[in-house]
Design a protein around this motif. Structure first.
Motif, PDB file in Angstrom:
ATOM      1  N   ASN A 215       1.037  -1.189  -0.128  1.00  0.00           N
ATOM      2  CA  ASN A 215      -0.128   0.235   0.007  1.00  0.00           C
ATOM      3  C   ASN A 215       0.885   1.585  -0.017  1.00  0.00           C
ATOM      4  OD1 ASN A 215       0.950   0.046   2.692  1.00  0.00           O
ATOM      5  ND2 ASN A 215      -1.213  -0.069   3.212  1.00  0.00           N
ATOM      6  N   ASN A 216       0.026   2.105   0.248  1.00  0.00           N
ATOM      7  CA  ASN A 216       0.551   4.182   0.026  1.00  0.00           C
ATOM      8  C   ASN A 216       2.276   3.734   1.072  1.00  0.00           C
ATOM      9  OD1 ASN A 216      -1.715   3.584   0.225  1.00  0.00           O
ATOM     10  ND2 ASN A 216      -1.954   5.467  -0.264  1.00  0.00           N
ATOM     11  N   ASN A 217       1.557   3.210   1.819  1.00  0.00           N
ATOM     12  CA  ASN A 217       3.079   2.988   2.824  1.00  0.00           C
ATOM     13  C   ASN A 217       3.791   1.834   3.127  1.00  0.00           C
ATOM     14  OD1 ASN A 217       1.660   5.282   4.895  1.00  0.00           O
ATOM     15  ND2 ASN A 217      -0.083   3.964   5.677  1.00  0.00           N
ATOM     16  N   GLY A 218       4.168   1.027   1.965  1.00  0.00           N
ATOM     17  CA  GLY A 218       4.788   0.240   2.025  1.00  0.00           C
ATOM     18  C   GLY A 218       4.518  -1.039   2.745  1.00  0.00           C
ATOM     19  N   GLU A 219       3.245  -0.989   2.797  1.00  0.00           N
ATOM     20  CA  GLU A 219       2.747  -2.251   3.931  1.00  0.00           C
ATOM     21  C   GLU A 219       2.793  -3.806   2.951  1.00  0.00           C
ATOM     22  OE1 GLU A 219       1.328   0.350   7.444  1.00  0.00           O
ATOM     23  OE2 GLU A 219       0.086  -0.302   6.289  1.00  0.00           O
ATOM     24  N   LEU A 220       2.692  -4.182   3.623  1.00  0.00           N
ATOM     25  CA  LEU A 220       2.261  -5.781   2.594  1.00  0.00           C
ATOM     26  C   LEU A 220       0.708  -5.833   2.179  1.00  0.00           C
ATOM     27  CD1 LEU A 220       3.768  -7.929   0.826  1.00  0.00           C
ATOM     28  CD2 LEU A 220       3.831  -9.513   3.192  1.00  0.00           C
ATOM     29  N   LEU A 221       0.429  -5.664   1.647  1.00  0.00           N
ATOM     30  CA  LEU A 221      -1.101  -6.615   1.311  1.00  0.00           C
ATOM     31  C   LEU A 221      -1.647  -8.206   0.904  1.00  0.00           C
ATOM     32  CD1 LEU A 221      -2.369  -3.178  -0.325  1.00  0.00           C
ATOM     33  CD2 LEU A 221      -2.382  -3.428   2.082  1.00  0.00           C
ATOM     34  N   ALA A 222      -0.456  -8.644   0.127  1.00  0.00           N
ATOM     35  CA  ALA A 222      -0.595  -9.552  -0.456  1.00  0.00           C
ATOM     36  C   ALA A 222       0.214 -10.356  -0.835  1.00  0.00           C
ATOM     37  CB  ALA A 222      -1.916  -9.831  -1.036  1.00  0.00           C
ATOM     38  N   ASP A 273      -3.358   3.478  -2.684  1.00  0.00           N
ATOM     39  CA  ASP A 273      -2.019   3.387  -3.657  1.00  0.00           C
ATOM     40  C   ASP A 273      -1.939   1.656  -3.941  1.00  0.00           C
ATOM     41  OD1 ASP A 273      -3.347   5.585  -4.768  1.00  0.00           O
ATOM     42  OD2 ASP A 273      -0.280   6.487  -3.793  1.00  0.00           O
ATOM     43  N   VAL A 274      -1.801   1.218  -4.782  1.00  0.00           N
ATOM     44  CA  VAL A 274      -1.213   0.150  -4.502  1.00  0.00           C
ATOM     45  C   VAL A 274      -0.422  -0.182  -5.574  1.00  0.00           C
ATOM     46  CG1 VAL A 274      -2.552  -2.603  -4.784  1.00  0.00           C
ATOM     47  CG2 VAL A 274      -3.978  -1.324  -3.981  1.00  0.00           C
ATOM     48  N   THR A 275       0.524  -1.258  -5.416  1.00  0.00           N
ATOM     49  CA  THR A 275       2.159  -1.751  -6.012  1.00  0.00           C
ATOM     50  C   THR A 275       2.441  -2.951  -6.246  1.00  0.00           C
ATOM     51  OG1 THR A 275       3.063   0.621  -4.968  1.00  0.00           O
ATOM     52  CG2 THR A 275       4.417  -0.909  -6.311  1.00  0.00           C
ATOM     53  N   ALA A 276       2.331  -3.640  -6.988  1.00  0.00           N
ATOM     54  CA  ALA A 276       2.666  -3.991  -7.510  1.00  0.00           C
ATOM     55  C   ALA A 276       4.185  -4.830  -8.096  1.00  0.00           C
ATOM     56  CB  ALA A 276       2.021  -5.433  -8.542  1.00  0.00           C
TER      57      ALA A 276
END
Length: 292
Positions: A215-222, A273-276
């Motif tokens: 996410n926006n904070n660099g936290e792992l979503l999946a 915000d999502v980053t892959a």
């Protein structure tokens, strides 16, 4: 005839029928398919339909795709869905399904979209490949696939499961709604190397890579591994080529193929915000989508 006119005709034909999808599973009739397409266009949840057989799922998909094409136009590729055993389990099936990708569905990295971009919007880590040669239709291994594609593309898919209660869909029901194809965000392509040694290294990297969503904070979503898709992500191309040929469709140069989920399906929210990222895949740059 415009899509609006087509749907109006179908609604008149099936007045009262779409509300009574019936107790028995069957291919959706023209009115029901028209109502489904209306909900897709309006981004409103459609009523669920009974569990379908594979044949009735394919029949419904064909009707739905005719209506989608009226609105969306050119087919630019295909998507393999339910290629991850964890996602298969969610929809009570043990095999993949496929749908069509239309012009405008694939957007560039950094794309900003409403969190409510569909009736039942979701996001997932995915990957695209681009077909170089129609010989890919005869590929039977990931190595053979790699000979006939020219790009591997990081991709966040933005599917829309459309119906009021998506968990009630079975695998054929997911096929019937064109595997929820709505949007996706593509990153910078990774060119397939020309030499055999480099291709073997790419094959190994695709299988072993770890795909992460943050996410926006660099936290792992999946996260997930390359091998989560049918043992190797390029096996999805082998599968979809064979499935399409059963319906007299062949992959052609320039076609895009979406390989399926490396991650669980997750709901978007405004401000996210999502980053892959594709860790272990040389040359792969992160791809991002923004929800507003």
């Amino acid at each position: 005839m415009t899509m609006k006119q087509t749907l109006a005709v179908l609604t008149v034909w099936g007045m009262g029928v779409a509300a009574a999808t019936g107790a028995q599973a069957a291919c959706l009739d023209d009115a029901q398919a028209g109502a489904l397409a209306q909900h897709y266009a309006a981004k409103t949840p459609a009523p669920n339909f009974p569990a379908l057989s594979d044949e009735d799922g394919a029949c419904t998909r064909a009707k739905f795709n005719v209506l989608l094409a009226t609105r969306l136009g050119k087919v630019v590729g295909y998507k393999a869905g339910l290629t991850n055993p964890a996602v298969q389990k969610r929809f009570n099936t043990d095999k993949p399904v496929w749908g069509k990708l239309y012009e405008g569905m694939v957007q560039p990295g950094g794309f900003t979209v409403e969190a409510a971009f569909g009736a039942r919007p979701l996001y997932e880590a995915d990957m695209l490949v681009r077909v170089k040669s129609a010989a890919v239709n005869h590929a039977r291994t990931p190595a053979e696939v790699l000979e006939h594609i020219d790009q591997v593309i990081p991709f966040i898919e933005l599917p829309d499961l459309i119906v009021q209660a998506p968990p009630q869909l079975n695998g054929a029901g997911v096929a019937a709604i064109n595997v929820g194809a709505r949007l996706g965000v593509a990153g910078q392509p990774v060119a397939v190397p020309l030499t055999r040694g480099e291709r073997y290294r790419l094959l190994d990297a695709l299988e072993r890579m770890e795909v992460q969503l943050t996410n926006n904070n660099g936290e792992l979503l999946a996260s997930g591994k390359g091998s989560d898709i049918l043992g190797h992500p390029l096996n999805a191309v082998v599968w979809i080529a064979q499935a399409l040929q059963k319906e007299n469709i062949t992959l052609q140069p320039g076609d895009l193929v979406s390989l399926g989920s490396f991650s669980p399906l997750l709901p978007p929210r405004p401000g996210l915000d999502v980053t892959a990222t594709y860790q272990g895949l040389p040359g792969a740059q992160p791809v991002q989508v923004r929800f507003k």
